[in-house]
Design an enzyme around this catalytic site. Structure first.
Site, PDB file in Angstrom:
ATOM      1  CE  LYS A 173      79.554  -5.524  46.533  1.00  0.00           C
ATOM      2  NZ  LYS A 173      78.570  -6.241  46.787  1.00  0.00           N
ATOM      3  CE1 TYR A 176      54.974  -0.003  43.650  1.00  0.00           C
ATOM      4  CE2 TYR A 176      53.606   0.079  45.516  1.00  0.00           C
ATOM      5  CZ  TYR A 176      54.397  -0.678  44.776  1.00  0.00           C
ATOM      6  OH  TYR A 176      54.706  -2.048  44.759  1.00  0.00           O
ATOM      7  NE  ARG A 231      72.932  -4.322  51.588  1.00  0.00           N
ATOM      8  CZ  ARG A 231      74.395  -4.414  52.129  1.00  0.00           C
ATOM      9  NH1 ARG A 231      74.781  -3.970  52.828  1.00  0.00           N
ATOM     10  NH2 ARG A 231      74.897  -5.539  51.564  1.00  0.00           N
ATOM     11  CD  GLU A 286      54.569  -0.300  39.324  1.00  0.00           C
ATOM     12  OE1 GLU A 286      53.925   0.008  38.340  1.00  0.00           O
ATOM     13  OE2 GLU A 286      54.563  -1.271  39.838  1.00  0.00           O
ATOM     14  CB  THR A 331      76.931  -2.748  44.596  1.00  0.00           C
ATOM     15  OG1 THR A 331      78.175  -2.566  45.077  1.00  0.00           O
ATOM     16  CG2 THR A 331      76.551  -4.207  44.497  1.00  0.00           C
ATOM     17  CG  ASP A 391      79.543  -6.474  38.709  1.00  0.00           C
ATOM     18  OD1 ASP A 391      79.560  -5.806  39.266  1.00  0.00           O
ATOM     19  OD2 ASP A 391      78.795  -7.758  38.992  1.00  0.00           O
TER      20      ASP A 391
HETATM   21  N1  PLP Z   1      78.612  -7.950  41.560  1.00  0.00           N
HETATM   22  C1  PLP Z   1      79.807  -8.464  42.098  1.00  0.00           C
HETATM   23  C2  PLP Z   1      80.976  -8.115  41.547  1.00  0.00           C
HETATM   24  C3  PLP Z   1      79.735  -8.518  43.647  1.00  0.00           C
HETATM   25  O1  PLP Z   1      80.751  -8.576  44.451  1.00  0.00           O
HETATM   26  C4  PLP Z   1      78.378  -8.511  44.456  1.00  0.00           C
HETATM   27  C5  PLP Z   1      78.178  -8.614  45.703  1.00  0.00           C
HETATM   28  O2  PLP Z   1      79.049  -9.015  46.400  1.00  0.00           O
HETATM   29  C6  PLP Z   1      77.149  -8.270  43.393  1.00  0.00           C
HETATM   30  C7  PLP Z   1      77.412  -8.129  42.047  1.00  0.00           C
HETATM   31  C8  PLP Z   1      75.816  -8.201  43.989  1.00  0.00           C
HETATM   32  O3  PLP Z   1      75.315  -7.341  44.704  1.00  0.00           O
HETATM   33  P1  PLP Z   1      74.258  -7.465  45.721  1.00  0.00           P
HETATM   34  O4  PLP Z   1      74.375  -8.522  46.682  1.00  0.00           O
HETATM   35  O5  PLP Z   1      73.842  -6.018  45.799  1.00  0.00           O
HETATM   36  O6  PLP Z   1      73.174  -8.154  44.804  1.00  0.00           O
END
Ligand code: PLP
Length: 416
Positions: free
Chosen positions: A226, A51, A232, A53, A223, A197
């Site tokens: 990808k 842990y 992940r 935190e 993320t 994002d």
């Molecule tokens: N944002 C975008 C643009 C995504 O394509 C995705 C997942 O496909 C996410 C956020 C979410 O990621 P997670 O599956 O790790 O929650």
């Protein structure tokens, strides 16, 4: 024999079956990749026992001295990779990274303007089924119906009309370059903050193959699994002035203990993304996608927006009288994994869909290049043109398997 095989043969065998599926099949899901052996190794370590935190130097548990060093390395490498002032590497996922941004700068009922799910956006950008859509007042922009691209003039008008507190950009299924500076300017004009994002395209942004929003929009989330090719998880980057509010929103706002084995693996992934080999990889992802898309067009399939600038393309199947669902199943039988996807103005339900999304990150990691992508494009067309012909599909599957066996997931042990 492995201890897992002895202790839990059921799980061991299912992992082995999945391993065989990944080795023998073509994974064309745009949001997936094959992590490096070293990333996998870091994930499967005793770091999971602890842990931690809090943040480096300010933990709520003893015994975190090595965890502090690991998290600092991950943060520093991510800042170096994107030229960011501040990085938080603790979000367990991309969705949680987005939610932490919302928590840091919005109150329930505040307004968000974002790209709708059926025009390529993500659930966590305010879809009614998601927490973001339930807690905030959402308005959506889409793509222009003729060009199937974002129209920044229209987005600006919507922003002036709806006066959002936060403008969200970035997508899950948009094959074209996104102008992050345009979004940041629109947000500034209407007194909103902006969040990019880059979950899908972060591997292209950090290598200069796509413009980067870091330092341009107020917040950048991603993320790590990808195009970036890590474990992940999620990350957030921002300027120093927002560092404190972001860190507080992640912990204790959204999460408890960080997944330190995953943070170590993120650090390894960022180290890899800083290498020249990774830059070459990212270039090849884009080149491969262009060849795959052009091959599908040569086979008379329509691409949404007429092409691709990144790692994915969207195929419109409406002219061929098949749904995305049928295409996904038929291609799956041939060992080609894709996902059905909504496309702008589609007639079918989101469960059936009128399109499929195809991406090249995984096959590129395996070493496939333009020649193989042309072949794969022809196989996809063959399956879709013979969707009820089991013999043709079985023939393609044999060819797919023999190609895949030439490109193993983990060919050799490397040293940096
Ligand atoms: N944002 C975008 C643009 C995504 O394509 C995705 C997942 O496909 C996410 C956020 C979410 O990621 P997670 O599956 O790790 O929650």
């Amino acid at each position: 024999m492995s201890s897992l095989a002895l202790f839990d043969p059921e799980i061991f065998q299912l992992i082995n079956k999945e391993h065989k599926r990944q080795v023998e099949g073509l994974e064309l899901i745009a949001s997936e990749n094959v992590v490096a052996r070293e990333v996998m190794e870091a994930m499967g370590t005793i770091l999971t026992n602890k842990y931690a935190e809090g943040y480096p130097g300010k933990r709520y548990y003893g015994g975190c001295e090595f965890h502090d060093q690991i998290e600092n390395l991950a943060r520093d490498r991510l800042c170096q990779l994107f030229g960011a002032e501040h990085a938080n590497v603790q979000p367990h996922s991309g969705s949680q990274a987005n939610e932490a941004v919302y928590l840091s700068c919005l109150k329930p009922g505040d307004k968000i303007l974002s790209q709708s799910l059926n025009n390529g956006g993500h659930l966590s950008h305010g879809d009614p089924a998601n927490m973001s859509g339930k807690c905030f007042d959402i308005s959506f922009y889409g793509v222009d119906f003729d060009t199937e691209r974002l129209d920044y003039g229209v987005i600006e008008e919507l922003a002036r009309k709806n006066k959002p507190d936060l403008i969200v950009c970035g997508a899950s299924a948009y094959p074209r370059e996104i102008d992050f500076k345009a979004f940041a300017e629109i947000a500034e004009d209407v007194g909103a903050r902006s969040m990019a994002d880059i979950a899908h395209i972060s591997g292209l942004c950090c290598t200069g193959l796509h413009n980067s929003p870091v330092g341009v929009t107020t917040y950048t989330t991603s993320t790590t699994h990808k195009t970036l090719r890590g474990p992940r998880g999620g990350v957030i980057m921002c300027n120093k002035e927002y560092a404190n509010s972001i860190d507080k929103a992640v912990f204790p706002g959204m999460q408890g203990g960080p997944l330190m084995h995953v943070i170590a693996a993120k650090a390894v992934c960022f180290r890899e993304a800083l290498t020249d080999d990774y830059k070459e990889y990212a270039k090849q992802v884009v080149k491969n996608c262009k060849v795959l898309a052009a091959t599908l067009e040569d086979n008379n399939f329509r691409l949404v927006s007429g092409g691709t600038d990144n790692h994915l393309c969207l195929l419109d199947l409406s002219d061929h009288n098949i749904s995305g669902q049928q295409a996904e199943v038929a291609l799956g039988k041939a060992g080609i994994t894709v996902n059905k996807n909504t496309i702008p103005r589609q007639a079918l339900s989101p469960f059936e869909t009128s399109g499929i999304r195809i991406g090249t990150p995984t096959i590129t990691t395996r070493g496939m290049k333009e020649e193989q992508c042309k072949q794969i494009g022809d196989w996809i067309a063959k399956v879709l043109n013979h969707i009820d012909d089991e013999k043709t599909i079985a023939g393609v599957k044999d060819e797919v398997t023999s190609l895949c066996l030439k490109y193993p997931l983990y060919p050799e042990i490397r040293t940096l």
